[in-house]
Design an enzyme around this catalytic site. Structure first.
Site, PDB file in Angstrom:
ATOM      1  CG  ASP A 206      55.182  14.423  38.006  1.00  0.00           C
ATOM      2  OD1 ASP A 206      54.500  14.729  37.014  1.00  0.00           O
ATOM      3  OD2 ASP A 206      55.934  15.230  38.585  1.00  0.00           O
ATOM      4  CG  HIS A 271      55.430  17.486  35.073  1.00  0.00           C
ATOM      5  ND1 HIS A 271      55.550  17.216  36.421  1.00  0.00           N
ATOM      6  CD2 HIS A 271      55.830  18.766  34.914  1.00  0.00           C
ATOM      7  CE1 HIS A 271      55.992  18.289  37.042  1.00  0.00           C
ATOM      8  NE2 HIS A 271      56.170  19.253  36.162  1.00  0.00           N
ATOM      9  CB  SER A 458      58.334  21.199  37.854  1.00  0.00           C
ATOM     10  OG  SER A 458      56.983  21.109  38.198  1.00  0.00           O
TER      11      SER A 458
END
Length: 678
Positions: A206, A271, A458
């Site tokens: 990520d 994220h 996600s």
């Protein structure tokens, strides 16, 4: 080899762009938000879609492609050793030879796998270079090195413009399924069998992580930053051993530049930190949130930066995470058994991605990926063969309006949803570790139902990845195919159409987005994730070592009681032996010996302890599990946590009340700060 290697856009995406009056050769990150009208949990879900970019995904004058050469074309500089854990892969350097052959000034990029490398050139586009090289008889295939994006849901005003900031349901997605929380995954049922093990590693590919977050301290292994372009990396350099997330914001000045030509202005997402928390946040440590994996360890692998990341960097990160050699990168001392990839892009699985997935699975690592947030067909790499593709469902069990769908989806899990449209905070967001910074890092915090909302496939993906890690904790020999089969076999059925006939049934993806609909096994996978049932299935006929610690965070001089009484033999008979060992750390001793089911650990110095339990059954079979215990002053806490927060993994009413108060306080403080700034 594709007949048109320069084609970057699928028919359905092209049609969408034509309707918008824009034709682009782009990887579009499209996100959709579902809000039920009138506050009803199962009402029809109008979707508002925002195109995150509608500009070309490549520069007209800077080319970047991935080339795989045919085996017969090996000139001695190609990699000669098949990708396998522990074996070196030689660098591929054929830019000069290929450039002379085609009359181009080519530069060697990174080596991805045997006979596979990145080639770069100036003065033409990636599509043009791919078309030229596709005619070469020594080339097996050539692909544009496309840019991938995190599968994050949008910051829609309806999510963030509410006066309150309290996710009243807390970590609703972890609890047992009820009539109101149909999609909850029952992780407590899984924890009744195993709390996971520090021997099992989950790689999070990520944006990197913020390692100072209190719920991630002591849970992270040394990872790696695979972003080769320093501008995209935003940390001043290319690949290195620091996977810390410096922020991935895109400023106005970035738009139109070579690095971020296909992006829009946006704040840092944090994220990767959010995905890491869902997989393995410190649990039962007296503060913050609980992670699905509980005792498992997280390996941060940074592959996304400003404007996403290139496929070539992502697949290098995939291989390294699984213990496969990557040229120019030190070997990974902590190979992951599970890879979480909450990222992707539109289109069919590419040969480069499929090759990487095959290598990772051959190394016995499970690949879990979010399906996408467009409400259309499943993105890559989720649509690659062997990947466990995850769709998103609302708390009520219907498909999230934003979730992509199709036969590639293996299973669905909670993706978060709002319900409210009456000015209140969203009731069913996904809560995870995050950061307050809009550009550079700020302070540690959590996602919530208003200021920092969290919705999207996600967030569904790491719930599945964490569950896979729990399954491997009880049966480490499971193969990726067995994990996939067990997850699907143990899934709970989707609510039937009869529960709300006002909603349509999901159908095969077309060029039109599908909003909230009733899932079927051909559109949303085998069913909804049931972590308790999946771990129970994995533990069948297995001897299991179960470690429960009174706390995983204690002060120097405190004692920790370690309890293995929930461990069990494969045949249900009493266990014959227990062995506790301190594998890492100093200054701790077992006060009452180390050979009973319940032991007391005395601590004397600040350290991180890795404690391992081995149990033996009457047939001589053994099982083991490990836990990390931090000894010393706790890390700087999230500034919004009040002293009364009991946090951790209890997930009871007292904990939820404290958590609600904490995040409400965060909203009050943030609103005061915004007012001061204005």
């Amino acid at each position: 080899m594709p007949q048109n290697p320069g084609a970057l856009i699928g028919p359905r995406l092209a049609a969408t762009l034509r309707q918008a009056g824009t034709l682009a050769l782009a990887l579009l990150c499209m996100t959709a938000i579902g809000l039920a009208t009138g506050g009803a949990a199962n009402a029809a879900e109008p979707v508002k879609t925002r195109l995150k970019r509608a500009l070309p995904d490549e520069s007209p004058t800077e080319a970047r492609v991935i080339v795989k050469y045919r085996a017969a074309a090996d000139d001695g500089s190609s990699a000669r050793i098949a990708a396998a854990p522990g074996k070196a892969t030689a660098a591929v350097r054929r830019a000069q030879a290929m450039g002379q052959r085609h009359g181009l000034a080519l530069a060697d990029g990174n080596t991805l796998a045997p006979r596979t490398q990145v080639l770069k050139a100036s003065g033409l586009s990636s599509a043009a270079l791919a078309a030229r090289l596709a005619t070469d008889p020594d080339v097996e295939y050539v692909e544009i090195d496309r840019r991938m994006r995190a599968h994050a849901a949008p910051n829609d005003p309806l999510y963030t413009a509410s006066p309150a900031n309290s996710p009243a349901a807390g970590q609703w997605y972890l609890r047992a399924s009820t009539a109101d929380l149909v999609a909850s995954i029952d992780v407590e049922g899984a924890w009744g069998i195993t709390n996971g093990s520090a021997d099992i590693v989950v790689a999070v590919l990520d944006t990197g992580v913020r390692p100072e977050h209190p719920d991630l301290v002591g849970k992270l292994l040394p990872g790696y930053d695979f972003i080769s372009d320093a501008n995209i990396a935003n940390d001043g350099n290319g690949r290195d051993g620091d996977p810390t997330d410096p922020g991935d914001w895109v400023a106005t000045s970035d738009i139109g530049s070579l690095v971020a030509s296909t992006c829009v202005e946006e704040d840092s997402s944090w994220h990767g930190t959010q995905m890491a928390g869902l997989v393995g946040a410190a649990t039962h440590n007296g503060s913050g949130m609980a992670g699905v994996g509980r005792h498992v360890m997280v390996l941060p692998v940074r592959v996304l930066g400003k404007c996403g990341g290139f496929v070539s960097d992502i697949v290098a990160g995939m291989r390294w995470a699984a213990g496969v050699s990557v040229p120019g990168v030190p070997a990974n001392p902590h190979p992951a058994r599970v890879l979480n990839m909450s990222l992707g892009g539109e289109g069919a699985c590419s040969a480069t991605y499929q090759s990487a997935v095959d290598d990772v699975i051959a190394a016995r690592a499970v690949v879990v990926s979010s399906g996408g947030n467009e409400g259309l067909a499943v993105d890559m790499p989720a649509n690659c063969v062997g990947v466990i593709a995850v769709g998103g469902v609302r708390h009520s069990g219907t498909k999230n309006g934003f979730s992509s769908l199709g036969p590639e989806i293996a299973i669905s899990a909670p993706g978060g949803n709002c319900v409210n449209t009456d000015g209140q905070a969203c009731l069913y967001p996904i809560l995870s570790t995050s950061n307050t910074g809009t550009t550079a890092p700020g302070t540690a915090t959590f996602t919530d139902g208003q200021i920092r909302p969290a919705f999207g496939t996600s967030y569904a993906s790491p719930l599945v990845a964490g569950t896979a890690a729990l399954m491997l904790a009880v049966q480490p020999t499971l193969s990726p195919a067995q994990i996939r089969q067990m997850l699907r076999a143990s899934a709970r059925a989707f609510p039937p159409l009869s529960t709300d006939t006002a909603l349509p049934e999901c159908v095969a993806p077309t060029a039109a987005e599908q909003t909230e609909c009733h899932c079927t096994t051909s559109t949303c996978g085998a069913g909804m994730l049931d972590a308790g049932a999946a771990v129970l299935l994995a533990a069948a006929n297995m001897t299991v070592a179960h470690v429960h610690a009174t706390s995983t965070q204690v002060n120097v001089g405190d004692t920790v009681v370690l309890d293995a009484s929930a461990s069990r033999a494969s045949d249900g008979s009493p266990l014959t032996a227990y062995l506790w060992e301190i594998m890492q750390g100093t200054g701790a001793t077992f006060a009452n010996g180390n050979a009973t089911a319940v032991v007391t650990l005395d601590t004397t110095v600040q350290t991180e302890l890795l404690v391992r339990l081995t149990v033996t059954d009457g047939r001589g079979g053994t099982a083991r599990s490990s836990v990390v215990i931090r000894v010393g002053a706790p890390p700087d806490d999230v500034t919004t946590d009040p002293p009364s927060s009991s946090g951790g993994g209890a997930l009871g009413l007292e904990w939820l009340a404290a958590l609600t108060a904490a995040i409400a306080a965060l909203g009050w403080m943030r609103r005061r700060q915004v007012g001061a700034d204005d």
